[in-house]
Design a protein around this motif. Structure first.
Motif, short mmCIF file in Angstrom:
data_model
loop_
_atom_site.label_atom_id
_atom_site.label_comp_id
_atom_site.label_asym_id
_atom_site.label_seq_id
_atom_site.Cartn_x
_atom_site.Cartn_y
_atom_site.Cartn_z
N LEU D 25 16.59 7.90 23.90
CA LEU D 25 15.74 7.02 23.08
C LEU D 25 14.27 7.21 23.45
O LEU D 25 13.39 6.94 22.63
CB LEU D 25 16.16 5.55 23.28
CG LEU D 25 17.61 5.23 22.95
CD1 LEU D 25 17.94 3.80 23.34
CD2 LEU D 25 17.91 5.45 21.47
N GLU D 28 13.33 10.50 21.37
CA GLU D 28 13.60 10.57 19.92
C GLU D 28 12.42 9.99 19.16
O GLU D 28 12.16 8.79 19.20
CB GLU D 28 14.86 9.75 19.60
CG GLU D 28 15.17 9.56 18.12
CD GLU D 28 16.20 10.55 17.59
OE1 GLU D 28 16.83 11.25 18.41
OE2 GLU D 28 16.35 10.63 16.36
N PRO D 29 11.67 10.85 18.43
CA PRO D 29 10.54 10.31 17.65
C PRO D 29 11.07 9.57 16.42
O PRO D 29 12.06 9.96 15.83
CB PRO D 29 9.78 11.57 17.23
CG PRO D 29 10.77 12.69 17.31
CD PRO D 29 11.80 12.30 18.33
N LYS D 31 11.70 8.53 12.82
CA LYS D 31 11.76 9.42 11.67
C LYS D 31 10.74 9.09 10.57
O LYS D 31 10.10 9.99 10.02
CB LYS D 31 13.16 9.34 11.08
CG LYS D 31 13.47 10.36 9.98
CD LYS D 31 14.72 9.95 9.22
CE LYS D 31 15.30 11.09 8.42
NZ LYS D 31 16.11 12.00 9.21
N THR D 81 21.14 7.13 19.73
CA THR D 81 21.45 8.34 20.51
C THR D 81 22.56 9.13 19.82
O THR D 81 22.65 10.34 19.99
CB THR D 81 21.95 7.99 21.93
OG1 THR D 81 23.11 7.14 21.81
CG2 THR D 81 20.88 7.25 22.72
N ARG D 82 23.38 8.42 19.06
CA ARG D 82 24.49 9.07 18.35
C ARG D 82 24.15 9.36 16.88
O ARG D 82 24.35 10.46 16.40
CB ARG D 82 25.73 8.16 18.38
CG ARG D 82 26.21 7.84 19.78
CD ARG D 82 26.79 9.07 20.45
NE ARG D 82 27.14 8.77 21.85
CZ ARG D 82 28.12 9.39 22.49
NH1 ARG D 82 28.83 10.31 21.90
NH2 ARG D 82 28.36 9.09 23.75
N SER D 83 23.67 8.36 16.20
CA SER D 83 23.51 8.48 14.75
C SER D 83 22.17 9.09 14.36
O SER D 83 21.98 9.49 13.20
CB SER D 83 23.62 7.10 14.11
OG SER D 83 22.55 6.29 14.57
N GLY D 84 21.25 9.20 15.30
CA GLY D 84 19.88 9.55 14.93
C GLY D 84 19.24 8.37 14.21
O GLY D 84 19.84 7.31 14.07
N ASN D 86 18.14 7.32 10.89
CA ASN D 86 18.29 7.64 9.47
C ASN D 86 17.55 6.62 8.60
O ASN D 86 17.37 5.48 8.98
CB ASN D 86 19.77 7.66 9.10
CG ASN D 86 20.51 8.68 9.95
OD1 ASN D 86 20.17 9.86 9.92
ND2 ASN D 86 21.47 8.22 10.74
N ASN D 87 17.13 7.06 7.43
CA ASN D 87 16.47 6.12 6.52
C ASN D 87 16.84 6.41 5.07
O ASN D 87 17.78 7.17 4.81
CB ASN D 87 14.95 6.13 6.75
CG ASN D 87 14.30 7.43 6.33
OD1 ASN D 87 14.94 8.31 5.73
ND2 ASN D 87 13.04 7.58 6.63
#
Lengths: 192, 192, 192, 192, 192, 192
Positions: D25, D28-29, D31, D81-84, D86-87
């Motif tokens: 986390l 992870e930038p 999105k 960490t798993r799903s990313g 998303n939008n």
């Protein structure tokens, strides 16, 4: 350098230790810019480089010695490896010793020739009694003004405080006139 | 500075234009490190800052004038706003004019006092005939060696070429002894 | 919330002002990592996030309240917007007021409910008298240890000091056992 | 913690494994900001830190428990960490399981006390039935609004969508009033 | 192009819209490297560039058409503007439509000539029935292997999984032999 | 590929050496953007990726072969590993050999099939005598225009020169119409 004065291994190790310490200036981002929402701001060393160049130019125009002014600029923020880059938001909450005390601690175990040269340089800058010292300090403020104008050209909308504060701190006519010109010159003009 | 010599607006604009040009040194990443797989390497200005500091130290130890050596260091890569940072991988494919010619073009329209000071400084550095010039050049190489050791400590495995090339280029006993010490000193030693 | 207690525009403005101040934690790189030659180190906010997560876990295992421990972690470095992130290299040169004094200044003009909640939380953390406070402090050290191990896996060779210092500061059996496991677990194990 | 409940090495290894997962986390930038042309946007952890701080403040003002609201905020994006991250641009092309399912998988092998605490926290947040859960969700949106305003102040011209969407999603009067204030407060006001 | 086929303003707007979408590939960091603790990893576009170059080389050696192989490589990850860059850690938690469906949605409103060209290219790549398609896929894996070796040379200790997985996925003798050579060639050899 | 033509270890090593050289395009920031005060600008490889995609689209609309146009784009800046990314500010001070000469040096020791394919491709691009070559060159300029518009949307105020210069260099009606559309299309339109 005759043999009697050659650098021994212990003294060389002290200088190497200090050189590694100075490397931190290359990795320390300038605090004010972070507060002004600049992502990845310049380092203290980035700033120092152009301060020294401007100090050389201002001193030349003010009739001082460019090398001496640049030399003070080169060392003027070297204490920040220890104290960090503090500003008005931190000052109410901390007492920091003066630059000459930090320099004294940094150079304590360096060979005498270096120790004396650095302490003399920092003291001359802090005392602000020579045209070279004034040129170096003006260069410090003028560099900040140029960087603020550059960040503004790059999009940042919060630079006015830094532009004004830098401008108002300028002492020499030379620096003030360069600042006036900077305000109306495109950062891209040199490319034409 | 008497009135007759005060900086006029045109001259001030030329200096502002040059100061913006010098700002590019803060944004130009050093080429060799990119080739050696360093992500986000230091800028040319980052490098210049510690070169000037080391030049001051080496000159003090070699019996030269620290300010003069630092001053040459401050300007020694200022031509790279024009030429970029070229190295052995580019040289077979391009011919670049010498540093003095680039400096001459950069300072052409600056006031005489500045123009003379900068050209004299660059020429002294390029000629390598004074102890201060030799100290500044050694500082350039020694700074590269320190940075290579720092990148190696940070994990990079490709630094040997830069360590060796920098070491072999050193001329003064002082710089060689500092380099010897650097190789066996932890970058964290100053913190103890 | 009944009408009598609804947030007025002045109070809302004070909270907005404080929220912008807290944004600086997202842009402040952690000082120790910069000294250890980490390029682009994590922010104070990055660190705080995992500290809070670990505080929650440690408290759950130590029989404390996870929410309370996480809450202390969330605020434990919020004073650094003012004081910066100081460490042993800066301490000989500065005197910084304690965290509770900085928090008091930060929340001075916030609504009483917020002011009380934050001061109580910071005081509980600083006093270290509850299992939740001890869990939050252990989480702070444990997070630093994980990050040091991650930077080491990413190549950095200077992490031993941070690993050792973090480990030695741990108080709870839970945190010590997690640290022991961290030392022998791959950062990639979760992906399998 | 009595001996019978002490953390064994296997359980400690599971927690260490999870702590390394949570480290993602920090890297992870977010999105949406990348899509809006923000270079080097904040991490999910950066966002989470101020969400938790705002959740604490909103809950205090709404008469809820600050610690509980902050605690939900601390875990509210831990599934990424798993799903990313998303939008709306990814949603037509993928089906992602709900957050509770991802959390269940993440904590499956953790000690029961941790597993229960985390699942209860995530479920409370997702259910949105308590004032603390509503405060935490409002903090999520409010933090996004503050960040959008900060990126706009830093120059970005594409922030209106994020400002509007965040504002419209707010539920509590407290958060709405803070948002109203944020729109007319300088990000630099705290420095005065 | 005769007048009857000239691009109208609506069609031009659709292409501009798509070109802005493709810009996201320049800002999307590759997910696997973030998980492997690489700070500031390459973008999807960075990866795509060398994939296309390697596809051209492999196809030339395998007796295929270099341009056709490079062209498939150029478009092979263009769906990630929508789906993001997912991997084995996300797959248990999400169902993503196939690449051809995403491409169909992306090109739906583009002029027929473009729509057909892109769909044909993506289908040929996904079907893996031509030597050019196989070369492009091998280039994708081989590029990942080179990047893993480069990150390892830059210090990262977690690259073995990516080196092995990339190597094992290679199909052509050409790519396997290049991979074998890559493992024993210095990233700096080209500079000599 | 029959046995007689299989890649030997020496040839494979030459290709691996060249692939490492090409990796430099992923780390070389585009020079013009640095001069225009863009922090962390895109890499040459980032640029190349969208150039190739646009070349494919323009060629399809101009009645050319998309794959051939994309292939030229993929190699059109590959010489910059040697020459760097020079522009009008460097040209008065250096003479750089032409692209075909650099490519010849780069591919000199590669297998004949690769050497011929790459030299033919670079020559076709430099000669600008086919619709595919013209499409690839227009894609190069058009990509620069899109990136300038994106940097302007992200805040930068200095982009007009790049927008104008790119626009004026366009040759095909297709590219001009896409550029016209780009000027009035939001970078976020694709998200709707």
């Amino acid at each position: 350098m005759d043999d009697a004065h050659q650098l021994g291994p212990d003294a060389a190790a002290e200088i190497a230790t200090f050189a590694y310490e100075l490397g931190n200036l290359k990795r320390e981002p300038r605090k004010g810019w972070r507060q002004a929402l600049i992502a990845n701001p310049e380092s203290v060393a980035d700033h120092t480089c152009r301060v020294a160049q401007l100090a050389s130019i201002i001193a030349a125009l003010e009739g001082g010695d460019p090398a001496s002014a640049a030399h003070m600029a080169v060392w003027h923020d070297s204490q920040e490896t220890r104290s960090g880059d503090n500003n008005k938001t931190s000052k109410p909450f901390m007492t920091v010793v003066d630059h000459e005390t930090i320099t004294a601690a940094q150079v304590e175990r360096l060979p005498e020739a270096v120790r004396n040269a650095l302490q003399r340089t920092v003291t001359e800058f802090e005392t602000q009694a020579t045209i070279e010292a004034v040129s170096a300090k003006d260069a410090d403020k003028l560099e900040c003004l140029f960087q603020a104008l550059e960040y503004r050209a790059a999009g940042n909308t919060l630079m006015q405080e830094w532009i004004d504060d830098s401008y108002e701190a300028l002492k020499t006519t030379t620096a003030i006139r360069i600042a006036d010109a900077a305000l109306v010159t495109s950062p891209l003009k040199w490319r034409q």
